[in-house]
Enzyme design. Structure first.
Site, PDB file in Angstrom:
ATOM      1  N   ASP A 175       0.954  -1.158  -0.458  1.00  0.00           N
ATOM      2  CA  ASP A 175      -0.054   0.265   0.134  1.00  0.00           C
ATOM      3  C   ASP A 175       0.948   1.448  -0.631  1.00  0.00           C
ATOM      4  O   ASP A 175       2.001   1.624   0.653  1.00  0.00           O
ATOM      5  CB  ASP A 175      -0.800   0.268   1.286  1.00  0.00           C
ATOM      6  CG  ASP A 175      -1.780  -1.146   1.040  1.00  0.00           C
ATOM      7  OD1 ASP A 175      -1.755  -1.622   0.052  1.00  0.00           O
ATOM      8  OD2 ASP A 175      -3.003  -1.150   2.194  1.00  0.00           O
ATOM      9  N   ASP A 231     -14.011  -6.253  -4.272  1.00  0.00           N
ATOM     10  CA  ASP A 231     -14.322  -6.236  -3.309  1.00  0.00           C
ATOM     11  C   ASP A 231     -15.599  -6.240  -2.564  1.00  0.00           C
ATOM     12  O   ASP A 231     -16.432  -6.237  -3.401  1.00  0.00           O
ATOM     13  CB  ASP A 231     -13.688  -4.967  -2.329  1.00  0.00           C
ATOM     14  CG  ASP A 231     -12.575  -3.944  -2.157  1.00  0.00           C
ATOM     15  OD1 ASP A 231     -11.209  -5.135  -2.790  1.00  0.00           O
ATOM     16  OD2 ASP A 231     -12.046  -3.167  -2.454  1.00  0.00           O
TER      17      ASP A 231
END
Lengths: 216, 265
Positions: free
Chosen positions: B11, B130
């Site tokens: 990330d 997701d």
């Protein structure tokens, strides 16, 4: 030793350029790796690389749109014998035809066409995406000292279509994905890899060094 | 034979790795390029950068990260986060990314997946899904697409969405269980398998990895062709090498090539 990497709007040239720079440096070659759309730079280079990412028709249109490039490649590679490496769609463009979505004419340097992969095992996913080993069809200098076979090194593939050469003698290596899938084709001073040497770590750098050292 | 892939995911926010990477002596644990090079040398099969930079203006820092990574790492790199247009994709591919992962833009407008695939080829368009389970314990399982880090429901059925984006041209799906993300209790295997069995393209399992057995389950039970994990690698719980050796021992074909990339560049 100078290398011309042809820029025809087909992405990911930086990775190819960096891999060639590193391989050239390691092999002790002085000289420049140039990313170029200039046919004169291609004419002066010792090695020519045609990368390619995207759809066959889009890439062919991009190459055709570079003024004088296809004519120059015909002249210096096909007739002039300059060592040439096509990568991924850059390799597929060597075929007479591509059958991705529509039928599109390729450069026609190696007879055959580019067709959808159809693995015998329907559970196998398309695109063929990831690391696979190479099976030699015939020895070639660009695979010198590169371990092949199931216990050999791996190359990185990401493609849904592959080159089916008319003449099996133009195949250099295959990879197994529910049957043989063309991995390398070659003819005279022209060679092309379906996989990405610039993304294939150890095998990729070895192949690039071999290409630079190749004296066909 | 094609090998299963292990993909560490970093990330990145404003050009820095969120939380840092502690598995190896790095001069700068927050530099995504150093982390990428270390993963490359460790034998990672691909690398994923997820950009969570809030402002669009700061995206130049991500392109710089991708460019510097491509100069050092000769491995495939997927970049996701905030990709909304074909221009965004082109910039990332030119910087050296191999694939881009599209998430909320695909949820907002599925036709974007088709436009991107037509332009750049199916093989470089990953759609990131997701999903959260929305069915009760006694009902047939049903998953819904969530956005905004799992906070916002969309009412879109995850399986139908997966089929739809593949039809439009997605070349790969990154399936993340928002129920499992960060829990370290393993993938949502029924979700992974339901999608993997329904589409013709490769599926990457994501969300919930806490042990090496979880990686094995993702492939063998989830029917994924690749597994993505973050913290078990970043925090040094396990190395990439341990993960691949463990998966190979479980009978999964893995790439165990020696790397020559650890040396000086």
């Amino acid at each position: 030793m100078s290398v011309a990497i042809i820029d025809y709007g087909s992405g990911n040239l930086r990775s190819a350029a960096k891999a060639f720079e590193r391989a050239a440096r390691e092999a002790g070659y002085a000289g420049a790796v140039q990313v170029t759309a200039d046919p004169d730079v291609v004419r002066r280079a010792d090695r020519v690389v045609l990368p390619g990412v995207g759809a066959f028709a889009d890439c062919k249109a991009g190459l055709d749109a570079v003024p004088g490039m296809v004519e120059t490649l015909d002249e210096v590679v096909l007739r002039g014998g300059k060592p040439f490496l096509g990568i991924c769609v850059g390799m597929q463009l060597l075929a007479a035809r591509g059958r991705e979505k529509a039928t599109t004419e390729g450069l026609g340097w190696i007879g055959g066409e580019v067709r959808l992969i159809t693995p015998a095992d329907p559970a196998l996913k398309v695109p063929h995406m990831g690391w696979n080993t190479l099976d030699l069809v015939r020895p070639h200098p660009i695979l010198a000292d590169v371990p092949t076979g199931e216990r050999g090194l791996h190359a990185y593939f990401v493609h849904s279509y592959h080159f089916v050469p008319d003449d099996p003698a133009h195949g250099v290596a295959t990879t197994d994905y529910g049957g043989p899938v063309t991995a390398i084709v070659g003819r005279d001073t022209v060679v092309g890899t379906q996989f990405h040497p610039e993304k294939s770590q150890t095998l990729g750098l070895a192949l690039i060094r071999n290409f630079l050292a190749w004296r066909p | 034979m094609l090998k299963a892939r292990v993909i560490p995911c970093l990330d990145v926010k404003d050009g820095r790795v969120v939380k840092g990477v502690n598995f190896v002596d790095l001069r700068d644990a927050g530099d995504p390029v150093e982390a990428a090079a270390a993963y490359d040398a460790a034998g990672a099969d691909e690398l994923c950068f997820l950009d969570i930079t809030a402002s669009h203006e700061a995206r130049g820092t991500l392109l710089d990260v991708v460019e510097r990574t491509a100069a050092l790492c000769f491995m495939p790199v997927t970049v996701g986060g905030g990709i909304r247009t074909n221009d965004d994709i082109r910039a990332l591919l030119l910087a050296g990314a191999d694939k881009v992962s599209i998430n909320s833009a695909a949820v907002a407008d599925r036709s974007f997946v088709g436009r991107a695939a037509d332009k750049f080829g199916d093989q470089c368009i990953v759609v990131s899904i997701d999903a959260k389970r929305v069915s009760g314990p006694d009902e047939a399982p049903r998953w819904e697409i969530f956005t905004h880090g799992g906070r916002k429901a969309t009412g879109i059925d995850a399986l139908a969405f997966a089929e739809d984006v593949v039809r439009l041209g997605a070349g790969e799906l990154l399936v993340t269980s928002m129920d499992r993300d960060g829990t370290k209790i393993g993938f949502d295997l029924p979700l992974t398998r339901a999608i993997a069995d329904r589409v013709t393209v490769p599926v990457i399992a994501s969300g919930g990895v806490g042990t090496l057995d979880h990686l094995v389950e993702g492939i063998l039970q989830g029917h994924a062709t690749a597994v993505l994990a973050a913290s078990i690698f970043h925090f040094g719980t396990h190395t990439i090498g341990e993960a691949k050796a463990h998966m190979a021992a479980a009978g999964i074909p893995m790439r165990l090539d020696p790397s020559e990339l650890a040396g000086p560049r």
